[in-house]
Design a protein around this motif. Sequence first.
Motif, PDB file in Angstrom:
ATOM      1  N   ALA A 194      34.723  48.012  32.699  1.00 31.74           N
ATOM      2  CA  ALA A 194      35.761  47.310  31.952  1.00 31.74           C
ATOM      3  C   ALA A 194      37.029  47.820  32.101  1.00 31.74           C
ATOM      4  CB  ALA A 194      35.162  46.998  30.568  1.00 31.74           C
ATOM      5  N   SER A 195      37.111  49.146  32.228  1.00 31.35           N
ATOM      6  CA  SER A 195      38.411  49.750  32.148  1.00 31.35           C
ATOM      7  C   SER A 195      39.018  49.419  33.529  1.00 31.35           C
ATOM      8  CB  SER A 195      38.440  51.338  31.900  1.00 31.35           C
ATOM      9  OG  SER A 195      37.410  51.916  33.091  1.00 31.35           O
ATOM     10  N   GLN A 196      38.051  49.475  34.740  1.00 33.61           N
ATOM     11  CA  GLN A 196      38.766  48.995  35.917  1.00 33.61           C
ATOM     12  C   GLN A 196      39.083  47.566  35.975  1.00 33.61           C
ATOM     13  OE1 GLN A 196      36.165  50.719  39.031  1.00 33.61           O
ATOM     14  NE2 GLN A 196      35.061  51.921  37.739  1.00 33.61           N
ATOM     15  N   VAL A 197      38.384  46.967  35.513  1.00 31.09           N
ATOM     16  CA  VAL A 197      38.940  45.164  35.611  1.00 31.09           C
ATOM     17  C   VAL A 197      40.092  44.952  34.713  1.00 31.09           C
ATOM     18  CG1 VAL A 197      38.007  43.132  34.642  1.00 31.09           C
ATOM     19  CG2 VAL A 197      36.464  44.586  35.718  1.00 31.09           C
ATOM     20  N   GLU A 198      40.202  45.869  33.647  1.00 31.45           N
ATOM     21  CA  GLU A 198      41.281  45.580  32.867  1.00 31.45           C
ATOM     22  C   GLU A 198      42.771  45.769  33.500  1.00 31.45           C
ATOM     23  OE1 GLU A 198      43.642  48.794  29.779  1.00 31.45           O
ATOM     24  OE2 GLU A 198      41.373  48.757  29.745  1.00 31.45           O
ATOM     25  N   HIS A 199      42.875  46.635  34.467  1.00 41.15           N
ATOM     26  CA  HIS A 199      43.953  46.843  35.440  1.00 41.15           C
ATOM     27  C   HIS A 199      44.123  45.487  36.240  1.00 41.15           C
ATOM     28  CE1 HIS A 199      44.337  50.778  33.901  1.00 41.15           C
ATOM     29  NE2 HIS A 199      43.340  51.309  34.432  1.00 41.15           N
ATOM     30  N   ILE A 200      43.004  45.194  36.899  1.00 37.52           N
ATOM     31  CA  ILE A 200      42.986  43.969  37.646  1.00 37.52           C
ATOM     32  C   ILE A 200      43.735  42.667  36.887  1.00 37.52           C
ATOM     33  CG2 ILE A 200      41.704  42.232  39.100  1.00 37.52           C
ATOM     34  CD1 ILE A 200      39.706  44.681  39.717  1.00 37.52           C
ATOM     35  N   LEU A 201      42.970  42.443  35.668  1.00 35.04           N
ATOM     36  CA  LEU A 201      43.367  41.254  34.607  1.00 35.04           C
ATOM     37  C   LEU A 201      44.920  41.637  34.509  1.00 35.04           C
ATOM     38  CD1 LEU A 201      40.071  40.909  32.508  1.00 35.04           C
ATOM     39  CD2 LEU A 201      41.146  39.340  34.629  1.00 35.04           C
ATOM     40  N   ALA A 202      45.168  42.750  33.981  1.00 39.46           N
ATOM     41  CA  ALA A 202      46.767  42.947  33.608  1.00 39.46           C
ATOM     42  C   ALA A 202      47.692  42.652  34.340  1.00 39.46           C
ATOM     43  CB  ALA A 202      46.919  44.410  33.048  1.00 39.46           C
ATOM     44  N   ALA A 203      47.499  42.786  35.630  1.00 42.82           N
ATOM     45  CA  ALA A 203      48.336  42.258  36.938  1.00 42.82           C
ATOM     46  C   ALA A 203      48.319  40.689  36.909  1.00 42.82           C
ATOM     47  CB  ALA A 203      47.920  42.966  38.230  1.00 42.82           C
ATOM     48  N   GLN A 204      46.973  40.343  36.819  1.00 44.34           N
ATOM     49  CA  GLN A 204      47.080  38.475  37.011  1.00 44.34           C
ATOM     50  C   GLN A 204      47.669  38.107  35.685  1.00 44.34           C
ATOM     51  OE1 GLN A 204      45.814  36.516  39.414  1.00 44.34           O
ATOM     52  NE2 GLN A 204      45.832  38.671  40.540  1.00 44.34           N
ATOM     53  N   PHE A 205      47.522  38.651  34.524  1.00 39.98           N
ATOM     54  CA  PHE A 205      48.057  38.081  33.517  1.00 39.98           C
ATOM     55  C   PHE A 205      49.648  38.081  33.809  1.00 39.98           C
ATOM     56  CE2 PHE A 205      44.999  38.206  29.707  1.00 39.98           C
ATOM     57  CZ  PHE A 205      44.029  37.837  30.428  1.00 39.98           C
ATOM     58  N   ARG A 206      50.303  39.320  34.051  1.00 39.08           N
ATOM     59  CA  ARG A 206      51.785  39.339  34.166  1.00 39.08           C
ATOM     60  C   ARG A 206      52.235  38.247  35.253  1.00 39.08           C
ATOM     61  NH1 ARG A 206      50.875  45.184  33.124  1.00 39.08           N
ATOM     62  NH2 ARG A 206      50.002  45.283  35.211  1.00 39.08           N
ATOM     63  N   ALA A 207      51.356  38.177  36.332  1.00 37.95           N
ATOM     64  CA  ALA A 207      51.748  36.972  37.135  1.00 37.95           C
ATOM     65  C   ALA A 207      51.903  35.626  36.764  1.00 37.95           C
ATOM     66  CB  ALA A 207      50.766  37.199  38.418  1.00 37.95           C
ATOM     67  N   ARG A 208      51.106  35.407  35.777  1.00 33.75           N
ATOM     68  CA  ARG A 208      50.893  33.991  35.201  1.00 33.75           C
ATOM     69  C   ARG A 208      51.665  33.921  33.914  1.00 33.75           C
ATOM     70  NH1 ARG A 208      45.644  31.338  36.818  1.00 33.75           N
ATOM     71  NH2 ARG A 208      44.898  32.469  38.671  1.00 33.75           N
ATOM     72  N   ARG A 209      52.277  35.015  33.356  1.00 35.02           N
ATOM     73  CA  ARG A 209      53.168  35.020  32.255  1.00 35.02           C
ATOM     74  C   ARG A 209      52.313  34.991  30.923  1.00 35.02           C
ATOM     75  NH1 ARG A 209      58.361  31.459  33.838  1.00 35.02           N
ATOM     76  NH2 ARG A 209      59.268  32.733  35.668  1.00 35.02           N
ATOM     77  N   LEU A 210      51.269  35.638  31.217  1.00 32.92           N
ATOM     78  CA  LEU A 210      50.200  35.722  30.096  1.00 32.92           C
ATOM     79  C   LEU A 210      50.352  37.287  29.298  1.00 32.92           C
ATOM     80  CD1 LEU A 210      47.206  34.033  31.394  1.00 32.92           C
ATOM     81  CD2 LEU A 210      48.677  33.248  29.873  1.00 32.92           C
ATOM     82  N   ASP A 211      50.155  37.440  28.421  1.00 30.24           N
ATOM     83  CA  ASP A 211      50.250  38.783  27.391  1.00 30.24           C
ATOM     84  C   ASP A 211      49.320  39.870  28.110  1.00 30.24           C
ATOM     85  OD1 ASP A 211      50.997  40.854  26.126  1.00 30.24           O
ATOM     86  OD2 ASP A 211      50.100  40.061  24.171  1.00 30.24           O
ATOM     87  N   PRO A 212      49.862  40.736  28.908  1.00 29.83           N
ATOM     88  CA  PRO A 212      48.886  41.742  29.530  1.00 29.83           C
ATOM     89  C   PRO A 212      48.277  42.656  28.338  1.00 29.83           C
ATOM     90  CG  PRO A 212      51.224  42.021  30.172  1.00 29.83           C
ATOM     91  CD  PRO A 212      51.371  40.913  29.389  1.00 29.83           C
ATOM     92  N   ALA A 213      48.878  42.637  27.189  1.00 30.05           N
ATOM     93  CA  ALA A 213      48.328  43.490  26.193  1.00 30.05           C
ATOM     94  C   ALA A 213      46.794  42.874  25.844  1.00 30.05           C
ATOM     95  CB  ALA A 213      49.205  43.349  24.886  1.00 30.05           C
ATOM     96  N   ALA A 214      46.509  41.678  26.172  1.00 30.09           N
ATOM     97  CA  ALA A 214      45.159  41.191  25.879  1.00 30.09           C
ATOM     98  C   ALA A 214      44.244  41.398  27.113  1.00 30.09           C
ATOM     99  CB  ALA A 214      45.331  39.685  25.687  1.00 30.09           C
ATOM    100  N   ALA A 215      44.634  41.997  28.040  1.00 35.20           N
ATOM    101  CA  ALA A 215      43.743  42.075  29.112  1.00 35.20           C
ATOM    102  C   ALA A 215      42.450  43.057  28.884  1.00 35.20           C
ATOM    103  CB  ALA A 215      44.574  43.128  30.238  1.00 35.20           C
ATOM    104  N   PRO A 216      42.509  44.109  28.068  1.00 30.94           N
ATOM    105  CA  PRO A 216      41.473  44.861  27.809  1.00 30.94           C
ATOM    106  C   PRO A 216      40.351  44.095  26.815  1.00 30.94           C
ATOM    107  CG  PRO A 216      43.413  46.284  27.039  1.00 30.94           C
ATOM    108  CD  PRO A 216      43.788  44.821  27.615  1.00 30.94           C
ATOM    109  N   MET A 217      40.942  43.369  26.191  1.00 31.03           N
ATOM    110  CA  MET A 217      39.852  42.341  25.424  1.00 31.03           C
ATOM    111  C   MET A 217      39.084  41.341  26.419  1.00 31.03           C
ATOM    112  SD  MET A 217      40.600  39.887  22.214  1.00 31.03           S
ATOM    113  CE  MET A 217      41.697  39.086  23.027  1.00 31.03           C
ATOM    114  N   TYR A 218      39.911  40.763  27.417  1.00 28.60           N
ATOM    115  CA  TYR A 218      39.146  39.658  28.394  1.00 28.60           C
ATOM    116  C   TYR A 218      38.519  40.677  29.289  1.00 28.60           C
ATOM    117  CZ  TYR A 218      41.970  35.800  26.722  1.00 28.60           C
ATOM    118  OH  TYR A 218      42.100  34.846  26.144  1.00 28.60           O
ATOM    119  N   ALA A 219      38.989  41.835  29.540  1.00 25.79           N
ATOM    120  CA  ALA A 219      37.819  42.464  30.459  1.00 25.79           C
ATOM    121  C   ALA A 219      36.320  42.711  30.008  1.00 25.79           C
ATOM    122  CB  ALA A 219      38.800  43.960  30.805  1.00 25.79           C
ATOM    123  N   GLN A 220      36.364  43.342  28.688  1.00 23.55           N
ATOM    124  CA  GLN A 220      35.448  43.281  28.060  1.00 23.55           C
ATOM    125  C   GLN A 220      34.590  42.128  28.015  1.00 23.55           C
ATOM    126  OE1 GLN A 220      33.789  46.024  26.479  1.00 23.55           O
ATOM    127  NE2 GLN A 220      35.466  47.385  26.897  1.00 23.55           N
TER     128      GLN A 220
END
Length: 202
Positions: free
Chosen positions: A124-150
Motif C-alpha cells: 500500500a505504501s508503494q501504491v500510495e505514491h502512484i495514487l498521489a501523482a494521479q490525484f494531483r493530475a486530476r486535481r484531487l486532494d493527494p492527502a487522501a492517497a494513503p487511504m485510497y491505497a489501503q
Amino acid sequence: MTGSQRREQLVDVSRALFASKGFEGTSVEEIAARAKVSKPVVYEHFGGKEGIYAVVVDREVQRLLGMLTEQLSSGGHPKLIVERSALALLDYIEENTDGFRILVRDSPVAQATGTFSSLIGDVASQVEHILAAQFRARRLDPAAAPMYAQMLVGLIALTGQWWLEARHPAKTEVAAHIVNLAWNGLSGLERSPRLTTTLEKR
C-alpha cells in the motif's frame, strides 16, 4: 545430505505442514517424522518451530512482495499497473498455494513481522505514491492517497483470499473484474465525497 540440503528439506516439509495444519496444529515431532530425522536435527537448524516458521513466512513474503513490486514499478498507464498487480497476486496464489495459505493464516503472537497485513501495508505504501501523482493530475486532494491505497490493495488482497479456495472463474476474468471495480471507481472520484443520507447518532 549436506547441511544446506537438510535445511531446505526441513523448510519444504514444514511449509506443507503449516499450510495444511497451521502453526498451532504443527509440531516439531511431526516435522521431524515427515523429514525422517530426529527432533534434535530440527532444533539444530532452526532452534524450534518458531524459527522454521519465521523462515518459511519470510520467504513467502519476499516472493510475493517481489512479484507485486515488479509490477508496481514497471511504469505505464495506471490502469495497466492495477491490472498487472491483480494478475501478479493471482499468479502467486496459483503457483504458491501453500505459501499463500500460510500468509493469510493468523500468525503467532510472537511473530511481529512477516504477516499478511504487514505485507499489505508495504504494498500500500508503494501504491500510495502512484495514487498521489494521479490525484494531483486530476486535481484531487493527494492527502487522501494513503487511504485510497489501503482500499485498493485491500480489494485485491481480499479477492485473492476468496479466489484461493473458489478458483472460479479463471484468474484473468477475476483480474478483469477487480480492475473494472477499481478503475471505474477511481475514474469517477468526486473531489469532496459526501454520504447521500444523514446517519443518525446511535
